[in-house]
Design a protein around this motif. Sequence first.
Motif, PDB file in Angstrom:
ATOM      1  N   PHE B 494      -1.697  -2.283  -2.832  1.00  0.00           N
ATOM      2  CA  PHE B 494      -0.807  -2.318  -1.672  1.00  0.00           C
ATOM      3  C   PHE B 494      -0.247  -0.936  -1.384  1.00  0.00           C
ATOM      4  CE2 PHE B 494      -0.065  -6.497  -3.932  1.00  0.00           C
ATOM      5  CZ  PHE B 494      -0.898  -7.249  -3.115  1.00  0.00           C
ATOM      6  N   GLY B 495      -0.767  -0.276  -0.372  1.00  0.00           N
ATOM      7  CA  GLY B 495      -0.190   0.999   0.059  1.00  0.00           C
ATOM      8  C   GLY B 495      -0.288   2.084  -0.990  1.00  0.00           C
ATOM      9  N   THR B 496      -1.462   2.227  -1.587  1.00  0.00           N
ATOM     10  CA  THR B 496      -1.636   3.210  -2.666  1.00  0.00           C
ATOM     11  C   THR B 496      -1.467   4.645  -2.159  1.00  0.00           C
ATOM     12  OG1 THR B 496      -3.052   3.823  -4.529  1.00  0.00           O
ATOM     13  CG2 THR B 496      -4.154   3.477  -2.409  1.00  0.00           C
ATOM     14  N   VAL B 497      -0.944   5.504  -3.023  1.00  0.00           N
ATOM     15  CA  VAL B 497      -0.812   6.927  -2.690  1.00  0.00           C
ATOM     16  C   VAL B 497      -1.247   7.778  -3.887  1.00  0.00           C
ATOM     17  CG1 VAL B 497       1.032   6.790  -0.961  1.00  0.00           C
ATOM     18  CG2 VAL B 497       1.634   6.883  -3.401  1.00  0.00           C
TER      19      VAL B 497
END
Lengths: 534, 534
Positions: B494-497
């Motif tokens: 979920f929404g990796t950075v």
Amino acid sequence: MQNAGGDHHDRGSIPSSAGTDTSVAAELATTNLKDDAAAAIPSSASDLKHPLRDRVLIRSILSRPDGGAALAGQRIRVLGWVKTGREQGKGKFAFLEVNDGSCPANLQVIVDSGKAKLGSLVATGTSVKVEGLLVAPPVGTKQRIELLVEEVLHVGPVDLAQYPIPKTMLSLKFLRDFIHLRPRTNRISAIIRIRDALAFATHSFFHENEFRLIHTPIITTSDCEGAGEMFQVTTMVGEAEKLQKGEVGVAAKPGIPQKDGKIDYAADFFGRQAFLTVSGQLQLETCACAVCDVYTFGPSFRAEHSHTSRHLAEFWMVEPEIVDADIQDAMNWAEAYVKYMSQWLIDKCHDDMELMDDKGCIDRLRMVASTPFERISYTEAVKILEEAVKGGKKFDNKVEWGIDLASEHERFLTENKFQKPVIVYNYPKGTKAFYMRLNDDSKTVAAMDVLVPKVGELIGGSQREERYEVIKERIMEMGLPLKPYEWYLDLRRFGTVKHSGFGLGFERMLLFATGIDNIRDVIPFPRFPGKADL
Amino acid sequence: MQNAGGDHHDRGSIPSSAGTDTSVAAELATTNLKDDAAAAIPSSASDLKHPLRDRVLIRSILSRPDGGAALAGQRIRVLGWVKTGREQGKGKFAFLEVNDGSCPANLQVIVDSGKAKLGSLVATGTSVKVEGLLVAPPVGTKQRIELLVEEVLHVGPVDLAQYPIPKTMLSLKFLRDFIHLRPRTNRISAIIRIRDALAFATHSFFHENEFRLIHTPIITTSDCEGAGEMFQVTTMVGEAEKLQKGEVGVAAKPGIPQKDGKIDYAADFFGRQAFLTVSGQLQLETCACAVCDVYTFGPSFRAEHSHTSRHLAEFWMVEPEIVDADIQDAMNWAEAYVKYMSQWLIDKCHDDMELMDDKGCIDRLRMVASTPFERISYTEAVKILEEAVKGGKKFDNKVEWGIDLASEHERFLTENKFQKPVIVYNYPKGTKAFYMRLNDDSKTVAAMDVLVPKVGELIGGSQREERYEVIKERIMEMGLPLKPYEWYLDLRRFGTVKHSGFGLGFERMLLFATGIDNIRDVIPFPRFPGKADL
């Protein structure tokens, strides 16, 4: 539904960046960047630039007095997570409210369909890194600046069907089952920032006042008597298991279980029974009696089966120990410290405080920062409570001289009677630990508790018994063995000094400051009976 | 024997305070105190006065550029412990070197026999609180100011026959058996101040750079894979004991031992097996992937039977986690942080540094603060080591690509080859943990270690694998179960950075900074196999 951070009318056209005001134009003239005149970053961009980051923190844009308006015309990069997003103008544009955790406010980010597949951007929780121009939004929108994207540098997608943290308002209780994701929500990220601010305020306060930080031990073989049930630290259980599994290289005699049913702690890691600390006070005193004023700020533990909204098995405590200080001095320091933290939050975390459900919390901080704390003796406190009972007030616990004040009593004093912080001092010696200084009346000890509205006891402290003969007598009177305390007695045997100290429950301070109801929501990784996620 | 802090010729007469210079006289003229003109405190006394203390810190006198000379004529109170004391002038005076832990230097305090029984004052370790006049000492003495006592307010005596810490030079090893008294010695109190300075420097560095402090959990149910042996935290052992003693109120089923010899952790406090943390990294990542740059600074534990001068069972670690950072960025941050701490000590702890036995430590800090760190890949490092072996250098451990670099290899690189800090990066994946980012060569991971002279590895870090499919693959490839890491995988789902981080062993930094040989001397309460005093 109106979103807190932004305001996007349905707009079908890209907002123009021509609205940059004259001051920005003036700044543009002084640019010293050579690569692209049109994309020149004005000299004030030096405020935004960080030598080790190519992105700009959203806080450094939106927290300016002008809401960032004067930055229009600057090219920047930001990274963050989409709070809300939607496609508009028949799929021509995506409007994203992006948050990077640097402040509660979101930056409005506008992407046109030439720059990315817009459908992949708008899901709540999506991470984006973008480069673009800061531009003034159309007249009539709430925000003062927005970002017009020129390049999408990174997208970390979210499958909304799987994502447990949708954009609807979620209860704090629900979020406790997702402690790895709850920092992405508005209130929990605000609490993270408030907690960080209070921690730094603590270090700042004690350093400004020339205290030294001491790391007192976490694993201890001492018992800070009376503080509570302790967790045991061992390597024997695991070794017993390995032994059963037939692993090699395991101590031949793991100690559990012995044939006689007893436990042989000589076989344990430290050669004796070891525990998690319940307080760093006693150890801290060894340093105070050498380098004077010191403090510790570390984790503390209670193995109590408390399922209340006020207790944790693992919590953080701030404990100063002050040399040449009597109980009055300790009260002065406690009051100064609480006031300092309160003022710090008012000055530095106003935006975060405003996100709290308890809309009275800012006023409460202001009151505490500016109002002298009431100070009453335990004997006076009991009289006040007895008067209240006569006047019809009902308490679950009986009021009479000699009792340990219950939480309901403490809250009555601070919330009803005085409506401000109250320090109660000089408690009956029977209710308190051996190390508290015996008063001349021989009935009370120089202990003090700071009570605050919303929480009750925030701080507990005492003047320490510095007289060798008296403390020895007290230890024996309480039926404790002298031997484990010989090192502590040495501090009184050799060059003893008057000293006092106190402990502040850090999460209690957070409850007080934020008005949050449950202590499990003000620590990132709460531990309580049956729960130690992650 | 010459004493570091003072210089008292045999003197039979009270030094005169008439030597106050004109600037003090000018200050005296501006006094606004009304009680006693002769004892008037000049206006510059406001520097010394603290609203919550009636004593003055010795540091605030002696650390002035003029050594305190301009304060002559001021009446002050000090509290401290006698380092050395002697009677002179046929028992008319006592000359005391008094230290209060605020700085390494002692204040010379002179008491005449009319003020106190001098014999009770001169023993090393005696505590005194005195009031008196600051006066200029006779010409020819080393100190610039001394205190002429008018009133002795407190004496905490010492029976030298019993006192374990006499004034002779004691070895650090000897002092380890007196950890409750060793803070009273010159070197240990200097280390306390240096440790405090480094801790505050750490918080200052990360706050200046907009990192948020996160309190990662001490008790954990996760295993930061590969970090080391863990201590178990339990309440079952104690309960088993209580049960045997027939105590009531104990859980009916304490879990140890069960009839089948297995341990039923469902009966333990957290309902499952719980440990002391070996690293806060994995938990910290949950916050980084929400509010961006964060750090933790807390205790960490290893249940390893290491009896070396470089290992502790309980130690403190600083771990930042940086969003939008690759391995090069992580190296930049690590270098900036180490340089910042080094400069901080040079600026603020020079006097304490000078007390260290290792007279090269200040130069070493200067070198680190000003010299760019060497950066070499692991592959290059192995080549250098192989060259050295060809050139006749002997190592105990074989050198070839794929090995885990041993301490002797690391120290050769930083101490012999480059003679400055060296960062080695891109290690073979087989030697490193699953969460480190796989490089494009599929053979190495984006890990890095910072090596410094005197210590070897000071920092270990990596870019984290942010790609969901890759990290899942890596976990399985290493034979680890996926289920305990599902929460960790969520950060990639979920929404990796992109993000990176590292850990600095705080005591290692202290060893490096002070040149102290044994890690047990740079933590106030050392814990190692068989030892957990206090």
